[in-house]
Design an enzyme around this catalytic site. Sequence first.
Site: not given
Length: 285
Positions: A106, A199, A201
Amino acid sequence: MTGPRVLVVDGNRAETRARQVAAGGHDSGDGYVETLLGLMPDLHCDIVRPADGEVSFPRGVALENYDGVAMTGSALNVYDGGPHIERQVEMAKAVFGAGVPFFGSCWGLQVAVTAAGGVVRPNPRGREFGFGRRIAMNAAGREHPMFAGKAEVFEAVTVHRDEIATLPPGGILLAANEMGLQAAEIRHGRGVFWGVQYHPEYSYAEIAATAVRYGQALVDEGLFVDAAGMDRWVAELRALDASPDSPALNWRLGLGPGIRERTQKLAELDNWIRREVLGHFGRRQ
């Protein structure tokens, strides 16, 4: 130290990180490290936070000693400028110059694009929040090693209101949806960058905490009808985080294998570690 060394560049300021933790999420740098170590426990990870001040590496360590650099998301907007942003752009330029494998989620993508000469702007379509839908690889993406093992059309956890308006020279579009560019590779200087606008993660609980942190702003932007609707969505996300295989919650939220299956959800980071980071580590030995 026997394993590869990775530097995590935390893009957020301390205040934002503290608010995310108070809402039930992670400090962005710590959370990123946790994800990386979950994929490869042998990694040695350091964190720098240039939004809070000058960057300093551990004693005796230089940028060239790392096998990978990963940049987190951030609540900042790169076009606002200021030292807290300029330090991050300069750091991205240094990573490209050092030829260290580079990944960004991002904000990390937006900073890398800016450092290499591209353009980031407010997205005229508005904010993309919660899940990026119908993210589709193009022909280059289907052949790209970052997406090995990933469904060609997928959902991803996301939060951003800016978009890549123009890729820099050396930039290759890999995936997009109706909200804009979602993944790219950038070759600049001596370096290669892999980046996504979402994202991988983030857990479901992390985006739920992000909703709590943004609060009324998401209602004001029309993403939720009212605060009660947002609260129900947050509760569903937290329930899904506790029971990720729930057929009812996955159906209600419209989530496919690209995000339901952990190996697919984290494919971009896992592929980067195994191909780019380990490759660089092997060449340094």
